[in-house]
Design a protein around this motif. Sequence first.
Motif, short mmCIF file in Angstrom:
data_model
loop_
_atom_site.label_atom_id
_atom_site.label_comp_id
_atom_site.label_asym_id
_atom_site.label_seq_id
_atom_site.Cartn_x
_atom_site.Cartn_y
_atom_site.Cartn_z
N HIS A 20 0.84 -1.21 0.00
CA HIS A 20 0.00 0.00 0.00
C HIS A 20 0.87 1.26 0.00
CE1 HIS A 20 -3.94 2.01 1.39
NE2 HIS A 20 -3.05 2.99 1.27
N HIS A 22 1.02 5.05 -2.56
CA HIS A 22 0.47 5.78 -3.71
C HIS A 22 1.67 6.35 -4.46
CE1 HIS A 22 -3.68 5.78 -2.03
NE2 HIS A 22 -2.99 5.58 -0.92
N HIS A 200 -9.81 1.66 -0.13
CA HIS A 200 -9.59 2.38 1.14
C HIS A 200 -10.91 2.43 1.90
CE1 HIS A 200 -5.87 3.67 -0.67
NE2 HIS A 200 -5.56 4.46 0.33
N HIS A 225 -6.11 0.21 4.84
CA HIS A 225 -6.27 0.66 6.24
C HIS A 225 -7.22 -0.28 6.99
CE1 HIS A 225 -3.94 4.26 5.49
NE2 HIS A 225 -4.64 4.42 4.38
N ASP A 282 2.16 4.05 2.77
CA ASP A 282 1.10 4.92 2.24
C ASP A 282 1.69 6.04 1.35
OD1 ASP A 282 -1.54 5.51 1.81
OD2 ASP A 282 -1.96 6.30 3.80
#
Length: 340
Positions: A20, A22, A200, A225, A282
């Motif tokens: 995970h 971005h 998410h 999450h 993240d």
Amino acid sequence: MSTKKLIHQKINQIPKVELHSHLEGTIQPSLVRQIAKRNSVKLSDSLFTPQGDYAWDSFVTFLQAYDEASSCLMYSKDYRDITYDYLKSCALEGTIYAETFISPDHAAEMSMSYEDVLSGCAQGIDDAERDFGIVGRIIVTCVRHLGPQQAVRIAQQMINEPHSCVVGFGMGGDESKYVLSDFTPAFQIAIDAGYPCTVHAGEVCGPESVWDAINHLPMISRIGHGVRCVEDDELINTLVSRNISLEICPGSNLALSLYPDWKSHPLKQILEAGINVSINSDDPPFFNTSVGQEYHNGSEHFNLDIEQLLNISRMAMESSFAGSKTKARLIKQINQWSIT
Ligand code: ADE
Ligand code: ZN
């Protein structure tokens, strides 16, 4: 050498798996400045603090800063460079496999074609594997606050232009916007074409948001999450019985003030409940973290030992969207890693 130092060294060496991050949120401020300069993009002064970090002070201003940092990306080479830089930094921390989300919406805003974005990412993935041995893969994500129609367009584009490095479909963005059932058609397109999905949920909103994912996106394999599942015992049982994995990002959760301190974070509770988890960065420079740092946080703040951290890598690799051969090879590599 002190025991603490030895443990630190051992954690550095653990084979790590990140599921995970971005991609647009992994770009270090120095690289954003460099790319903006070569593309003649003027970034606003308010994007950075006087110390040179990204400036933001809430979930919404974080998303705005993230959008502005992404606005420097204009060419395939930019995507190649950010993918390479991210995977290199992961590999130098012992990461053997990383899945990263890309948002074609960001690129489209800069008039870039999906093909150009993907070819840049693929080049970065190939170069990083050649130079550091790390395996990188892409999860195409839609952005929740841009709405369900846009999400359908992204899913459609993903299946119309398949690419070997794209292994799944997902959604990030502002969890308080729309309801998840609005996005069922987009996820259905991905699932029907054989792409596993993640969404998410249970980050900014509570357990009801994770229930929405389970009830309205019944095909979901992982939740981004999902930490707020601990507020609902039935939800915990459902995540275990359906083998839905949580991509947990403790440093991100603290940076975004989901929890006031480490001792309030439910990672340990989630692990003890038997839920499959990975630990992830993240948006590393925004939250002053990295996948390696999250393994250290696991030791320091949750008292996880080397065996438990290694088991997190194993769980992560098992719930990764990698092809079966890659998955089997990397699980073997994790299992063969010697703890002593
Ligand atoms: N996009 C980038 N980071 C995100 C996060 N932590 N939550 C939702 N959307 C995101
Ligand atoms: Zn995220």
